[in-house]
Write a protein that holds these residues in place. Structure first.
Motif, PDB file in Angstrom:
ATOM      1  N   GLY A 192       2.701   5.336  -7.404  1.00  0.00           N
ATOM      2  CA  GLY A 192       1.997   6.597  -7.588  1.00  0.00           C
ATOM      3  C   GLY A 192       0.834   6.494  -8.547  1.00  0.00           C
ATOM      4  N   ASN A 193       0.087   7.544  -8.603  1.00  0.00           N
ATOM      5  CA  ASN A 193      -0.980   7.713  -9.583  1.00  0.00           C
ATOM      6  C   ASN A 193      -0.854   9.143 -10.089  1.00  0.00           C
ATOM      7  OD1 ASN A 193      -3.425   8.074 -10.987  1.00  0.00           O
ATOM      8  ND2 ASN A 193      -4.488   6.625  -9.663  1.00  0.00           N
ATOM      9  N   VAL A 194       0.025   9.314 -11.060  1.00  0.00           N
ATOM     10  CA  VAL A 194       0.394  10.651 -11.514  1.00  0.00           C
ATOM     11  C   VAL A 194      -0.803  11.467 -11.988  1.00  0.00           C
ATOM     12  CG1 VAL A 194       1.810  11.944 -13.159  1.00  0.00           C
ATOM     13  CG2 VAL A 194       2.750   9.935 -12.004  1.00  0.00           C
ATOM     14  N   PRO A 195      -1.752  10.884 -12.742  1.00  0.00           N
ATOM     15  CA  PRO A 195      -2.919  11.688 -13.142  1.00  0.00           C
ATOM     16  C   PRO A 195      -3.686  12.268 -11.956  1.00  0.00           C
ATOM     17  CG  PRO A 195      -2.793   9.693 -14.461  1.00  0.00           C
ATOM     18  CD  PRO A 195      -1.774   9.549 -13.385  1.00  0.00           C
ATOM     19  N   LYS A 196      -3.588  11.641 -10.788  1.00  0.00           N
ATOM     20  CA  LYS A 196      -4.273  12.144  -9.601  1.00  0.00           C
ATOM     21  C   LYS A 196      -3.333  12.916  -8.678  1.00  0.00           C
ATOM     22  CE  LYS A 196      -7.934   8.659  -9.474  1.00  0.00           C
ATOM     23  NZ  LYS A 196      -8.635   7.632  -8.664  1.00  0.00           N
ATOM     24  N   GLY A 197      -2.114  13.177  -9.162  1.00  0.00           N
ATOM     25  CA  GLY A 197      -1.183  13.985  -8.391  1.00  0.00           C
ATOM     26  C   GLY A 197      -0.415  13.237  -7.323  1.00  0.00           C
ATOM     27  N   VAL A 198      -0.396  11.926  -7.386  1.00  0.00           N
ATOM     28  CA  VAL A 198       0.320  11.118  -6.405  1.00  0.00           C
ATOM     29  C   VAL A 198       1.618  10.634  -7.041  1.00  0.00           C
ATOM     30  CG1 VAL A 198       0.247   9.104  -4.899  1.00  0.00           C
ATOM     31  CG2 VAL A 198      -1.841  10.408  -5.341  1.00  0.00           C
ATOM     32  N   ARG A 199       2.754  10.959  -6.413  1.00  0.00           N
ATOM     33  CA  ARG A 199       4.050  10.628  -6.991  1.00  0.00           C
ATOM     34  C   ARG A 199       4.462   9.193  -6.671  1.00  0.00           C
ATOM     35  NH1 ARG A 199       7.339  14.980  -8.100  1.00  0.00           N
ATOM     36  NH2 ARG A 199       8.458  13.411  -9.326  1.00  0.00           N
ATOM     37  N   ASN A 200       5.227   8.599  -7.588  1.00  0.00           N
ATOM     38  CA  ASN A 200       5.921   7.353  -7.290  1.00  0.00           C
ATOM     39  C   ASN A 200       7.110   7.696  -6.398  1.00  0.00           C
ATOM     40  OD1 ASN A 200       4.786   5.030  -9.107  1.00  0.00           O
ATOM     41  ND2 ASN A 200       4.854   6.839 -10.430  1.00  0.00           N
ATOM     42  N   LEU A 201       7.308   6.902  -5.359  1.00  0.00           N
ATOM     43  CA  LEU A 201       8.344   7.214  -4.381  1.00  0.00           C
ATOM     44  C   LEU A 201       9.204   6.000  -4.061  1.00  0.00           C
ATOM     45  CD1 LEU A 201       6.268   9.270  -1.769  1.00  0.00           C
ATOM     46  CD2 LEU A 201       7.881  10.198  -3.448  1.00  0.00           C
ATOM     47  N   LEU A 202      10.487   6.264  -3.850  1.00  0.00           N
ATOM     48  CA  LEU A 202      11.390   5.309  -3.222  1.00  0.00           C
ATOM     49  C   LEU A 202      11.596   5.806  -1.800  1.00  0.00           C
ATOM     50  CD1 LEU A 202      13.354   2.910  -3.258  1.00  0.00           C
ATOM     51  CD2 LEU A 202      15.100   4.468  -4.158  1.00  0.00           C
ATOM     52  N   VAL A 203      11.199   5.010  -0.817  1.00  0.00           N
ATOM     53  CA  VAL A 203      11.173   5.449   0.576  1.00  0.00           C
ATOM     54  C   VAL A 203      12.198   4.660   1.377  1.00  0.00           C
ATOM     55  CG1 VAL A 203       9.737   5.773   2.619  1.00  0.00           C
ATOM     56  CG2 VAL A 203       8.718   5.970   0.337  1.00  0.00           C
ATOM     57  N   LYS A 204      13.035   5.368   2.111  1.00  0.00           N
ATOM     58  CA  LYS A 204      14.029   4.733   2.983  1.00  0.00           C
ATOM     59  C   LYS A 204      13.555   4.861   4.418  1.00  0.00           C
ATOM     60  CE  LYS A 204      18.263   3.140   3.929  1.00  0.00           C
ATOM     61  NZ  LYS A 204      18.222   3.188   5.392  1.00  0.00           N
ATOM     62  N   VAL A 205      13.426   3.725   5.121  1.00  0.00           N
ATOM     63  CA  VAL A 205      13.003   3.732   6.528  1.00  0.00           C
ATOM     64  C   VAL A 205      14.030   2.993   7.369  1.00  0.00           C
ATOM     65  CG1 VAL A 205      10.570   3.786   5.863  1.00  0.00           C
ATOM     66  CG2 VAL A 205      11.647   1.602   6.409  1.00  0.00           C
ATOM     67  N   ASP A 206      14.094   3.338   8.647  1.00  0.00           N
ATOM     68  CA  ASP A 206      14.988   2.607   9.546  1.00  0.00           C
ATOM     69  C   ASP A 206      14.297   1.356  10.052  1.00  0.00           C
ATOM     70  OD1 ASP A 206      13.269   3.368  11.622  1.00  0.00           O
ATOM     71  OD2 ASP A 206      14.585   4.960  12.347  1.00  0.00           O
ATOM     72  N   ALA A 207      14.959   0.611  10.917  1.00  0.00           N
ATOM     73  CA  ALA A 207      14.434  -0.669  11.391  1.00  0.00           C
ATOM     74  C   ALA A 207      13.150  -0.505  12.192  1.00  0.00           C
ATOM     75  CB  ALA A 207      15.483  -1.393  12.226  1.00  0.00           C
ATOM     76  N   LYS A 208      12.911   0.689  12.714  1.00  0.00           N
ATOM     77  CA  LYS A 208      11.693   0.950  13.479  1.00  0.00           C
ATOM     78  C   LYS A 208      10.578   1.535  12.617  1.00  0.00           C
ATOM     79  CE  LYS A 208      14.087   1.554  17.883  1.00  0.00           C
ATOM     80  NZ  LYS A 208      14.334   2.465  19.050  1.00  0.00           N
ATOM     81  N   GLY A 209      10.802   1.627  11.306  1.00  0.00           N
ATOM     82  CA  GLY A 209       9.766   2.091  10.402  1.00  0.00           C
ATOM     83  C   GLY A 209       9.736   3.584  10.177  1.00  0.00           C
ATOM     84  N   ALA A 210      10.623   4.349  10.817  1.00  0.00           N
ATOM     85  CA  ALA A 210      10.634   5.798  10.649  1.00  0.00           C
ATOM     86  C   ALA A 210      11.238   6.161   9.299  1.00  0.00           C
ATOM     87  CB  ALA A 210      11.423   6.460  11.769  1.00  0.00           C
ATOM     88  N   ILE A 211      10.541   7.009   8.550  1.00  0.00           N
ATOM     89  CA  ILE A 211      11.025   7.413   7.239  1.00  0.00           C
ATOM     90  C   ILE A 211      12.238   8.324   7.388  1.00  0.00           C
ATOM     91  CG2 ILE A 211      10.485   8.761   5.164  1.00  0.00           C
ATOM     92  CD1 ILE A 211       7.637   7.794   5.345  1.00  0.00           C
ATOM     93  N   GLN A 212      13.319   7.943   6.701  1.00  0.00           N
ATOM     94  CA  GLN A 212      14.535   8.747   6.679  1.00  0.00           C
ATOM     95  C   GLN A 212      14.625   9.606   5.426  1.00  0.00           C
ATOM     96  OE1 GLN A 212      17.144   5.292   7.010  1.00  0.00           O
ATOM     97  NE2 GLN A 212      17.690   5.879   9.106  1.00  0.00           N
ATOM     98  N   GLU A 213      14.036   9.096   4.343  1.00  0.00           N
ATOM     99  CA  GLU A 213      14.132   9.816   3.085  1.00  0.00           C
ATOM    100  C   GLU A 213      13.011   9.367   2.157  1.00  0.00           C
ATOM    101  OE1 GLU A 213      17.625  10.903  -0.224  1.00  0.00           O
ATOM    102  OE2 GLU A 213      17.868   9.191   1.140  1.00  0.00           O
ATOM    103  N   GLU A 214      12.415  10.319   1.444  1.00  0.00           N
ATOM    104  CA  GLU A 214      11.431  10.028   0.411  1.00  0.00           C
ATOM    105  C   GLU A 214      11.964  10.582  -0.906  1.00  0.00           C
ATOM    106  OE1 GLU A 214       7.105  10.251   1.533  1.00  0.00           O
ATOM    107  OE2 GLU A 214       7.917  11.313   3.280  1.00  0.00           O
ATOM    108  N   ILE A 215      12.243   9.674  -1.833  1.00  0.00           N
ATOM    109  CA  ILE A 215      12.929  10.035  -3.061  1.00  0.00           C
ATOM    110  C   ILE A 215      11.942   9.972  -4.218  1.00  0.00           C
ATOM    111  CG2 ILE A 215      14.842   9.457  -4.607  1.00  0.00           C
ATOM    112  CD1 ILE A 215      16.035   7.947  -2.083  1.00  0.00           C
ATOM    113  N   SER A 216      11.736  11.090  -4.874  1.00  0.00           N
ATOM    114  CA  SER A 216      10.851  11.135  -6.033  1.00  0.00           C
ATOM    115  C   SER A 216      11.599  10.730  -7.289  1.00  0.00           C
ATOM    116  CB  SER A 216      10.280  12.542  -6.222  1.00  0.00           C
ATOM    117  OG  SER A 216       9.515  12.933  -5.111  1.00  0.00           O
TER     118      SER A 216
END
Length: 727
Positions: A524-548
């Motif tokens: 992320g870049n918090v000063p610019k409003g972009v959060r750090n994320l832990l992202v869970k995706v399946d084997a095909k690349g589809a996002i299952q969860e975005e964890i802040s």
């Protein structure tokens, strides 16, 4: 989106180690890289602008001379031992050198002394190489841009270049340019005998304002001159000054190119009727010459052309070299208007092969081709410093040399380098260390900015990599076959959100999840409003969860966030670890957090990691990888080339990785030096790349590191994929 890929013919030959033919087993490998800041006086500002532009060599091949426009000097490099070049200093010229050509013991230097675009002037400076002093000078009738000599003929392109700030750089902008010719008398020339050949009234575009850009002379004394903005080529008899032929450089149609600056490389675009606007030109033999079609004004045909002397086209490369650049991860997505911009060109005979060298200014590579008399064969691609322009072949010593002219050191980046390559018999060239195969459309998979890797748990040599925000419009997980040499990107998986490309992610780390998918770390870049994320995706690349991250934790976050991710434990005890690159506001100096997320109860904890100290720049983390009973961490400084000091692998015992809840005192882990990576990064004989970003150990226990080329922005585009073996 997951694609199976095929391998192109050249790539297949290089990957298998099979020669294209009997002589293709001879390749160039880089043997040295010389920072031209080493030529500055001891008391000079090392961040002062200095470049290496056009280059020539002494007849014995032991001395290189190059033009340094900002310093108004001629530079010297001693390559008696080409693997250990030595600084030879600078010679002030009293003006801006634009080109140089060595004949015998004399360097003929074209020097611009213009007061303005409307009052151009210049001189030809003769430098005695033995004493490295100016022997004499000849005044020229305008601003010179290129000098060449052969067969007793000297040719100088008087460009009288346009002012790009006037009328959007449109022609005409007088005074007109011309060609100056003279007859050499050994190592010298009589100034009074120089002759000006008018070039007006020839070109279809602004014929009253010719701007000769580059010249070359063949063994018969015939001069070929390019007029880039005029999109024109002229052939002149160097002994009489007679214009023998002149013709438009023409245009070409392009397909399967990227035409948009949009954060992804999409080779579905096309352009029709693109004017070539050639820059560099070089005779291949007495009847053919090749042009590098930079397209500095309206053009940008992205390729090079072989012309017959009568103006007919013998060969047009189109986007073929650009496709190879894409496959090598060097494509400059931010320069889609004109693509790789081929600028310099050289030709010479090495053994039984007539070779053509084509330099890409924006991709920072040189394509090496074998002349066949018809379509040339691409033999290999060489990595250069940032912005190559000057190319010189030294067949007598089996050497090739490329300069670079982009002075990034002024702002703390890498200085221009002169790189030296030697040709010898080899199974495969040392570069590239990684490339991509072709997809089912027959086009190369596009890549660059590799920011994290992870190894498959069961198949040795199988790795997965992710691309960072340089390709934010199309974040992907790439499959790599590291059993190949070079390693081969064989497939791509698009990371998607609700069926569309998951934009605005800056993927910096990747780990395997227990269900066959992936955990991704997005910085992320918090000063610019972009959060750090832990992202869970399946084997095909589809996002299952975005964890802040917890909001209280990110209150102290800055614009350098999570950089790596790994997994320890299993089931209810599984922990996903995130490495934070640098200190946040609540961190002690030289201490960063290793964050611990527990999926079973969605809780967060952390430990502290001690950073090495540095005298210049900063030190941070780039990767965290769990291996057995330890985690391995990449710790590096942000320095490049000779300033790089800290590029290391450290290990931390898992028994020390005991996270506590956030908000309290965090335990400080102990680290053990596992490997200093500087020797590994220096082995490529270029400069040390600053961003060693990724680390993995495969199922066979072999370790790998990978550098990040930032998507070629402010970088040469070079990626080092290095197999370290067993640690």
């Amino acid at each position: 989106m997951h694609r199976s890929l095929a391998i192109g013919s050249l790539a297949a030959a290089l990957l298998s180690g099979t020669a294209l033919n009997a002589s293709a087993a001879e390749y160039f490998d880089r043997i040295a890289s010389f920072p031209i800041t080493a030529n500055l006086p001891n008391d000079a500002d090392k961040k002062g602008e200095t470049v290496a532009e056009i280059i020539s060599a002494s007849e014995d091949g032991n001395l290189l001379v190059y033009t340094d426009s900002p310093r108004k000097s001629l530079g010297f490099i001693d390559i008696t031992d080409p693997a250990a070049p030595k600084p030879g200093g600078l010679l002030a010229l009293g003006g801006e050198p634009t080109s140089v050509k060595v004949v015998g013991g004399t360097a003929f230097v074209a020097v611009n002394t213009s007061e303005s675009f409307t009052n151009p002037s210049g001189k030809l400076v003769l430098v005695d190489l033995a004493s490295r002093k100016i022997a004499s000078e000849c005044q020229l009738p305008g601003q010179p841009d290129s000098v060449a000599a052969n067969a007793g003929v000297l040719a100088i392109a008087i460009e009288n270049e346009r002012d790009e700030k006037v009328n959007d750089g449109a022609l005409p902008q007088l005074p007109a340019g011309a060609l100056v010719i003279g007859s050499l008398k050994g190592n010298t020339i009589e100034c009074s005998a120089l002759k000006t050949v008018a070039m007006t009234g020839l070109a279809d575009v602004a014929g009253d304002d010719p701007e000769p850009e580059y010249v070359d002379v063949n063994g018969e004394g015939k001069i070929v001159a390019t007029m880039q903005e005029n999109n024109y080529i002229v052939v002149v008899d160097g002994k009489t000054g007679k214009v023998e032929t002149h013709f438009s450089a023409g245009q070409t149609d392009l397909k399967n190119i990227d035409t948009k600056k949009d954060g992804k490389i999409d080779l579905s675009g096309s352009m029709s009727g693109v004017v070539r606007e050639p820059d560099g030109v070089h005779w291949i033999d007495s009847t053919r010459f090749a042009t590098a079609n930079e397209g500095d004004w309206k053009g940008g045909s992205r390729g090079f052309t072989i012309f017959n002397k009568d103006g007919s086209v013998s060969y047009e490369s189109g986007a073929s070299l650009e496709h190879e650049v894409v496959a090598l991860g060097h494509y400059p997505e931010a320069r889609n208007k004109k693509g790789v911009e081929l600028e310099g060109i050289e030709a010479a005979r090495f053994g039984q092969d007539n070779l053509i060298f084509v330099g890409s200014e924006r991709a920072s590579v040189v394509g090496v081709y074998r002349d066949t008399g018809a379509a040339p064969e691409l033999v290999q691609v060489l990595p250069t410093g940032v912005g190559p322009e000057g190319l010189i072949a030294i067949p007598s010593r089996n050497l090739f040399v490329a300069t670079s002219e982009t002075p990034l050191h002024v702002e703390g980046g890498v200085a221009p380098h002169v790189m030296i390559y030697q040709r010898a018999e080899r199974a495969v060239p040392a570069y590239p260390t990684i490339r991509s195969a072709k997809n089912d459309q027959g086009l190369p998979i596009a890549w660059g900015a590799l920011s994290g890797i992870v190894a498959d748990k069961s198949q040795a040599g199988k790795l997965y990599a992710i691309t960072d925000s340089a390709y934010g419009a199309a974040p992907r997980i790439l499959t790599i076959d590291a059993t190949r040499k070079p390693a081969l990107i064989t497939a791509e998986t698009l990371v998607t959100r609700n069926g569309q490309a998951a934009e605005k992610l800056d993927l910096e780390g990747v780990a395997l999840s227990s269900d066959g998918g992936f955990w991704l770390a997005s910085e992320g870049n918090v000063p610019k409003g972009v959060r750090n994320l832990l992202v869970k995706v399946d084997a095909k690349g589809a996002i299952q969860e975005e964890i802040s991250l917890p909001a209280a934790l990110e209150e102290g976050a800055k614009n350098y966030g999570v950089e790596g991710v790994t997994v320890t434990g299993s089931g209810a005890d599984e922990i996903v670890w995130l490495a934070v690159q640098r200190e946040w506001a609540d961190d002690a100096k030289n201490s960063v957090k290793l964050l611990a997320y527990k999926p079973s109860d969605k809780s967060w904890g952390a430990v502290r990691y001690p950073l090495d100290m540095t005298e210049e720049g900063w030190v941070g983390l780039s990767e965290i990888t769990a291996v057995g009973e330890r985690v391995i961490i990449i710790e590096r400084d942000n320095q490049i080339a000779e300033k790089a000091k800290i590029k290391k692998l450290y290990s931390v015992s898992l028994s020390d990785m005991k996270p506590v809840a956030l908000g309290g005192e965090l335990p400080l882990v102990k680290k053990t030096l596992l490997r200093d990576l500087l020797p590994d990064l220096k082995a490529a004989k270029g400069y040390v790349l600053d961003k060693v970003e990724s680390f993995a150990i495969d199922a066979a226990g072999d370790a790998y590191i990978v550098t990040d080329n930032d998507g070629v922005s402010g970088s040469s585009g070079e990626t080092q994929f290095i197999k370290l073996g067993k640690l």
